[in-house]
Design a protein around this motif. Structure first.
Motif, PDB file in Angstrom:
ATOM      1  N   PHE A  31       0.832  -1.207   0.000  1.00 44.33           N
ATOM      2  CA  PHE A  31       0.000   0.000   0.000  1.00 44.33           C
ATOM      3  C   PHE A  31       0.867   1.257   0.000  1.00 44.33           C
ATOM      4  O   PHE A  31       0.511   2.253  -0.625  1.00 44.33           O
ATOM      5  N   ASN A  32       1.992   1.200   0.683  1.00 40.80           N
ATOM      6  CA  ASN A  32       2.909   2.344   0.691  1.00 40.80           C
ATOM      7  C   ASN A  32       3.418   2.656  -0.712  1.00 40.80           C
ATOM      8  O   ASN A  32       3.610   3.822  -1.065  1.00 40.80           O
ATOM      9  N   LYS A  33       3.642   1.627  -1.529  1.00 39.35           N
ATOM     10  CA  LYS A  33       4.113   1.836  -2.896  1.00 39.35           C
ATOM     11  C   LYS A  33       3.075   2.570  -3.739  1.00 39.35           C
ATOM     12  O   LYS A  33       3.415   3.345  -4.615  1.00 39.35           O
ATOM     13  N   LYS A  34       1.803   2.332  -3.466  1.00 37.53           N
ATOM     14  CA  LYS A  34       0.732   2.942  -4.256  1.00 37.53           C
ATOM     15  C   LYS A  34       0.378   4.342  -3.785  1.00 37.53           C
ATOM     16  O   LYS A  34      -0.229   5.101  -4.536  1.00 37.53           O
ATOM     17  N   ALA A  35       0.708   4.674  -2.559  1.00 36.34           N
ATOM     18  CA  ALA A  35       0.224   5.939  -1.996  1.00 36.34           C
ATOM     19  C   ALA A  35       1.271   6.597  -1.111  1.00 36.34           C
ATOM     20  O   ALA A  35       1.022   6.901   0.046  1.00 36.34           O
ATOM     21  N   HIS A  36       2.416   6.826  -1.652  1.00 39.79           N
ATOM     22  CA  HIS A  36       3.513   7.417  -0.883  1.00 39.79           C
ATOM     23  C   HIS A  36       3.126   8.804  -0.365  1.00 39.79           C
ATOM     24  O   HIS A  36       2.868   9.719  -1.142  1.00 39.79           O
ATOM     25  N   ASN A  38       0.417   9.954   1.004  1.00 40.35           N
ATOM     26  CA  ASN A  38      -0.946  10.421   0.746  1.00 40.35           C
ATOM     27  C   ASN A  38      -1.909   9.459   1.423  1.00 40.35           C
ATOM     28  O   ASN A  38      -2.192   8.383   0.905  1.00 40.35           O
ATOM     29  N   SER A  39      -2.424   9.847   2.567  1.00 36.86           N
ATOM     30  CA  SER A  39      -3.232   8.928   3.369  1.00 36.86           C
ATOM     31  C   SER A  39      -4.523   8.513   2.670  1.00 36.86           C
ATOM     32  O   SER A  39      -4.941   7.364   2.779  1.00 36.86           O
ATOM     33  N   GLN A  40      -5.150   9.417   1.931  1.00 37.56           N
ATOM     34  CA  GLN A  40      -6.396   9.032   1.273  1.00 37.56           C
ATOM     35  C   GLN A  40      -6.161   7.990   0.186  1.00 37.56           C
ATOM     36  O   GLN A  40      -6.944   7.048   0.046  1.00 37.56           O
ATOM     37  N   LEU A  41      -5.076   8.131  -0.565  1.00 40.69           N
ATOM     38  CA  LEU A  41      -4.737   7.104  -1.551  1.00 40.69           C
ATOM     39  C   LEU A  41      -4.388   5.786  -0.860  1.00 40.69           C
ATOM     40  O   LEU A  41      -4.684   4.707  -1.373  1.00 40.69           O
ATOM     41  N   TRP A  42      -3.779   5.867   0.315  1.00 40.09           N
ATOM     42  CA  TRP A  42      -3.414   4.665   1.068  1.00 40.09           C
ATOM     43  C   TRP A  42      -4.677   3.928   1.514  1.00 40.09           C
ATOM     44  O   TRP A  42      -4.785   2.724   1.349  1.00 40.09           O
ATOM     45  N   TYR A  43      -5.645   4.674   2.067  1.00 40.35           N
ATOM     46  CA  TYR A  43      -6.920   4.057   2.465  1.00 40.35           C
ATOM     47  C   TYR A  43      -7.570   3.377   1.262  1.00 40.35           C
ATOM     48  O   TYR A  43      -8.065   2.249   1.363  1.00 40.35           O
ATOM     49  N   LYS A  44      -7.584   4.061   0.123  1.00 41.84           N
ATOM     50  CA  LYS A  44      -8.208   3.507  -1.077  1.00 41.84           C
ATOM     51  C   LYS A  44      -7.482   2.247  -1.555  1.00 41.84           C
ATOM     52  O   LYS A  44      -8.126   1.286  -1.977  1.00 41.84           O
ATOM     53  N   ALA A  45      -6.158   2.231  -1.472  1.00 40.53           N
ATOM     54  CA  ALA A  45      -5.398   1.044  -1.876  1.00 40.53           C
ATOM     55  C   ALA A  45      -5.731  -0.149  -0.989  1.00 40.53           C
ATOM     56  O   ALA A  45      -5.883  -1.275  -1.472  1.00 40.53           O
ATOM     57  N   VAL A  46      -5.874   0.096   0.305  1.00 44.13           N
ATOM     58  CA  VAL A  46      -6.243  -0.981   1.238  1.00 44.13           C
ATOM     59  C   VAL A  46      -7.632  -1.514   0.898  1.00 44.13           C
ATOM     60  O   VAL A  46      -7.853  -2.724   0.824  1.00 44.13           O
ATOM     61  N   ILE A  47      -8.570  -0.611   0.672  1.00 44.59           N
ATOM     62  CA  ILE A  47      -9.941  -1.019   0.365  1.00 44.59           C
ATOM     63  C   ILE A  47      -9.994  -1.753  -0.974  1.00 44.59           C
ATOM     64  O   ILE A  47     -10.699  -2.768  -1.104  1.00 44.59           O
ATOM     65  N   GLU A  48      -9.250  -1.278  -1.965  1.00 44.08           N
ATOM     66  CA  GLU A  48      -9.204  -1.969  -3.262  1.00 44.08           C
ATOM     67  C   GLU A  48      -8.676  -3.390  -3.104  1.00 44.08           C
ATOM     68  O   GLU A  48      -9.208  -4.324  -3.716  1.00 44.08           O
ATOM     69  N   TRP A  49      -7.638  -3.570  -2.284  1.00 42.33           N
ATOM     70  CA  TRP A  49      -7.124  -4.923  -2.036  1.00 42.33           C
ATOM     71  C   TRP A  49      -8.235  -5.793  -1.450  1.00 42.33           C
ATOM     72  O   TRP A  49      -8.442  -6.927  -1.884  1.00 42.33           O
TER      73      TRP A  49
END
Length: 73
Positions: A31-36, A38-49
């Motif tokens: 998730f860190n790789k997808k949203a360095h 940027n917490s909102q992108l990080w939340y979205k990456a977790v939810i997408e997974w």
């Protein structure tokens, strides 16, 4: 669907999703790789997974739906 969620729901859904996975460096790093930085992108990456793994939002299906958040409003 995920892009339309308000910030608070992103936080809640990602918390439920994270509780369903093993807390390893590799899992978190994906998730860190997808949203360095940027917490909102990080939340979205977790939810997408989670959606890719279980088919819907953590509050609706899979192990995430049974998670009770302390500050669930």
């Amino acid at each position: 669907m995920i892009d339309e969620l308000p910030l608070r729901q992103l936080q809640q859904e990602s918390a439920r999703a994270l509780s369903a996975m093993a807390a390893t460096n590799n899992n978190i790093h994906q998730f860190n790789k997808k949203a360095h930085h940027n917490s909102q992108l990080w939340y979205k990456a977790v939810i997408e997974w989670y959606v890719n793994t279980y088919g819907d939002l953590p509050s609706r299906v899979g192990p995430g739906k049974d998670v009770k958040l302390i500050l669930d409003v």
